[in-house]
Write an enzyme that holds these catalytic residues in place. Structure first.
Site, PDB file in Angstrom:
ATOM      1  N   ARG A   1       1.499  -6.176   1.242  1.00 49.45           N
ATOM      2  CA  ARG A   1       1.065  -7.098   2.417  1.00 49.45           C
ATOM      3  C   ARG A   1       2.441  -7.854   2.978  1.00 49.45           C
ATOM      4  O   ARG A   1       3.563  -7.705   2.450  1.00 49.45           O
ATOM      5  CB  ARG A   1       0.258  -8.296   1.932  1.00 49.45           C
ATOM      6  CG  ARG A   1      -0.944  -7.703   1.458  1.00 49.45           C
ATOM      7  CD  ARG A   1      -1.616  -8.718   0.898  1.00 49.45           C
ATOM      8  NE  ARG A   1      -2.323  -9.666   1.786  1.00 49.45           N
ATOM      9  CZ  ARG A   1      -2.917 -10.903   1.505  1.00 49.45           C
ATOM     10  NH1 ARG A   1      -3.341 -10.941   0.300  1.00 49.45           N
ATOM     11  NH2 ARG A   1      -3.366 -11.640   2.418  1.00 49.45           N
TER      12      ARG A   1
ATOM     13  N   ASP B   1     -12.091 -15.170   6.448  1.00 45.94           N
ATOM     14  CA  ASP B   1     -12.343 -14.633   5.174  1.00 45.94           C
ATOM     15  C   ASP B   1     -13.712 -14.040   4.931  1.00 45.94           C
ATOM     16  O   ASP B   1     -14.216 -13.386   4.471  1.00 45.94           O
ATOM     17  CB  ASP B   1     -12.037 -15.395   4.056  1.00 45.94           C
ATOM     18  CG  ASP B   1     -10.490 -15.434   3.763  1.00 45.94           C
ATOM     19  OD1 ASP B   1      -9.695 -14.782   4.426  1.00 45.94           O
ATOM     20  OD2 ASP B   1     -10.075 -16.541   3.304  1.00 45.94           O
TER      21      ASP B   1
ATOM     22  N   ARG C   1     -14.064  -9.724  -1.236  1.00 50.08           N
ATOM     23  CA  ARG C   1     -14.872  -9.904  -0.183  1.00 50.08           C
ATOM     24  C   ARG C   1     -15.702  -8.869   0.337  1.00 50.08           C
ATOM     25  O   ARG C   1     -17.099  -8.938   0.507  1.00 50.08           O
ATOM     26  CB  ARG C   1     -14.125 -10.338   1.043  1.00 50.08           C
ATOM     27  CG  ARG C   1     -13.019 -11.568   0.715  1.00 50.08           C
ATOM     28  CD  ARG C   1     -13.676 -12.953   0.851  1.00 50.08           C
ATOM     29  NE  ARG C   1     -12.795 -13.981   0.629  1.00 50.08           N
ATOM     30  CZ  ARG C   1     -13.045 -14.925  -0.249  1.00 50.08           C
ATOM     31  NH1 ARG C   1     -14.202 -15.317  -0.625  1.00 50.08           N
ATOM     32  NH2 ARG C   1     -12.010 -15.790  -0.447  1.00 50.08           N
TER      33      ARG C   1
END
Ligand code: S3P
Length: 441
Positions: A121, A313, A387
């Site tokens: 990331r 999110d 998620r």
């Protein structure tokens, strides 16, 4: 592997664990405070435990009482000690970015590492503004490991190129150590403001405006008691499940409803969801309340760049809701989703297609052709992303044939008790009548 079967209805009362974003901040700011910070409602997860591990390695004493109470004995603003080895941020982008801002202002050398997802990331987004403040920071081709040679900092005024609460927070935390004036962050769109709220509660001088926030260097901070409200991001899978499963009536108690976090509520309401907020109250310095969710038939909607950070999110769950709504839904301005734990645009679209829904990825979002019936079901690959695993589970309860989630354990990154709570809810739902009374027969 975990199979999630369809349910006839969802009914009952739930409370979800403490907010993950605020849990991280309570430990990180607590580490910089003078004296004890007493945290209740701490959201225990792999991510928040990594934060405890990092501050302990920096010499901070943290005592854990039961699952959700912590006592953090801060070492003062400049008291963190260089650790013996690298600081392991595991899967947590919030931890890595916020602690970079803190360590930039501490004397000593520090190295931050993470797992393979975190190491892919982007980290220059925090390193670059911190360098402008005078920090000596090296990334590895823009990624972790990050090496920090901490020392004196200078204030800056910085316009964020992307709307990111993590980057904003890193700069504000560094601003506590910037000699000679205020540090200002200008946002392209409002993002979650938990850092600003907690800094203010700790006695720092913070000035907040609609599009920017400033912090002044601090002499000392003190938080005392911190109560953490339920995590909206952990409530959201249940909100969407109860909306999609016909005949449902679900109550979620003590949820953080900060408007910069709970953007999914406005999106779902626009789609025709039946969600009522009651017992509105302040919980630990955040706007909170209880939610009543009844199932509803949804219609399509469009979500654009201004709304993206408010629901960042929860956008995979929005996609699922949209795929069961009447009409075509569109998400735009959400390229940030490609830099999350996985590329969440591709992971979401693939998950929906795998259960028979109609979705297409675009550069900065997705397009979804909604069909207002139960999704067929199938197998969802979480790709190690909590998620997406929760998206698969919600799709399972709302599906016709059930959904298999390949890597259910990855939910522990944010919500280790998720599948147990879902199973308990299914059990109580079977035993309650439509008035919410326990069926004693
Ligand atoms: C977070 C901010 C968001 C969010 C993440 C937690 C935080 O990231 O996606 O899960 O606690 O500040 P960005 O600010 O980078 O979008």
């Amino acid at each position: 592997m975990r199979r999630v079967e369809p349910v006839a209805r969802l009914a009952g009362h739930l409370a979800v664990p403490g907010d993950k974003s605020i849990s991280h901040r309570s430990v990180l700011l607590g580490a910089l405070c003078d004296g004890e910070t007493h945290v209740t409602g701490f959201g225990r997860s792999a991510d928040s435990e990594a934060t405890i591990g990092v501050v302990r390695a920096l010499g901070v004493e943290v005592y854990e009482h039961g699952d959700d109470t912590l006592r953090v004995f801060g070492r003062g603003l400049r008291g963190l000690r260089p650790a013996a080895g690298p600081l392991d941020c595991a899967n947590s982008g919030t931890l890595m970015r916020l602690v970079t801002g803190i360590l930039a202002g501490q004397e000593g050398r520090f190295e931050l590492t993470g797992d393979s997802s975190l190491s892919s990331r982007p980290m220059e987004r925090v390193a670059s503004p911190l360098r402008q403040m005078g920090a000596r920071i090296e990334t590895t081709d823009g990624h972790a490991p990050i090496r920090i040679d901490g020392g004196p900092l200078e204030p800056i005024a910085y316009r964020l190129p992307v709307a990111s609460a993590q980057v904003k927070s890193a700069i504000l935390l560094a601003g506590l150590f910037a000699r000679g004036g205020e540090t200002t962050v200008v946002e392209p769109a409002p993002t979650r403001d938990h850092t600003e709220r907690m800094l203010q509660a700790a006695g720092a001088r913070v000035e907040r405006r609609e599009e920017s926030v400033s912090v002044w260097p601090a002499e000392r901070l003190h938080l005392g008691p911190v109560e953490i409200p339920g995590d909206f991001s952990s409530a959201a899978p249940f909100v969407v499940a109860a909306t999609l499963v016909p005949g449902s009536e679900l109550h979620l108690h003590g949820v953080n409803l900060n408007p910069r976090r709970a953007g999914l509520l406005a999106i779902l309401e626009r789609m025709g969801a039946r969600i009522t907020v009651y017992n509105r109250r302040e919980i630990g310095g955040e706007p909170g309340g209880d939610l009543e969710v009844r199932s509803a038939e949804l219609v399509a909607t469009r979500v654009g760049p201004g709304e993206v950070p408010l629901a960042i999110d929860e956008l995979p769950l929005f996609a699922l809701a949209a795929s069961c709504a009447r009409g075509d839904s569109v998400l735009r301005g959400a390229e940030e989703l490609r830099t999350k734990e996985t590329d969440r645009i591709e992971a979401t679209v693939d998950a929906l297609r795998a259960i028979g829904q109609h979705a297409r990825a675009t550069v900065d979002g997705f397009r979804i052709r909604g069909v207002p019936t139960r999704p067929r079901g199938g197998s969802v690959e979480a790709r190690g992303d909590h998620r997406i695993a929760m998206l698969g589970a919600v799709a399972g309860v709302a599906s016709g044939d059930g959904v298999t989630v390949d890597d259910p354990d990855c939910v522990a990154v944010s919500f280790p008790g998720f599948f147990d709570l879902l199973a308990q809810l299914e059990e109580t739902s079977r035993r309650t009548d439509s008035w919410g009374r326990e069926d004693v027969l």
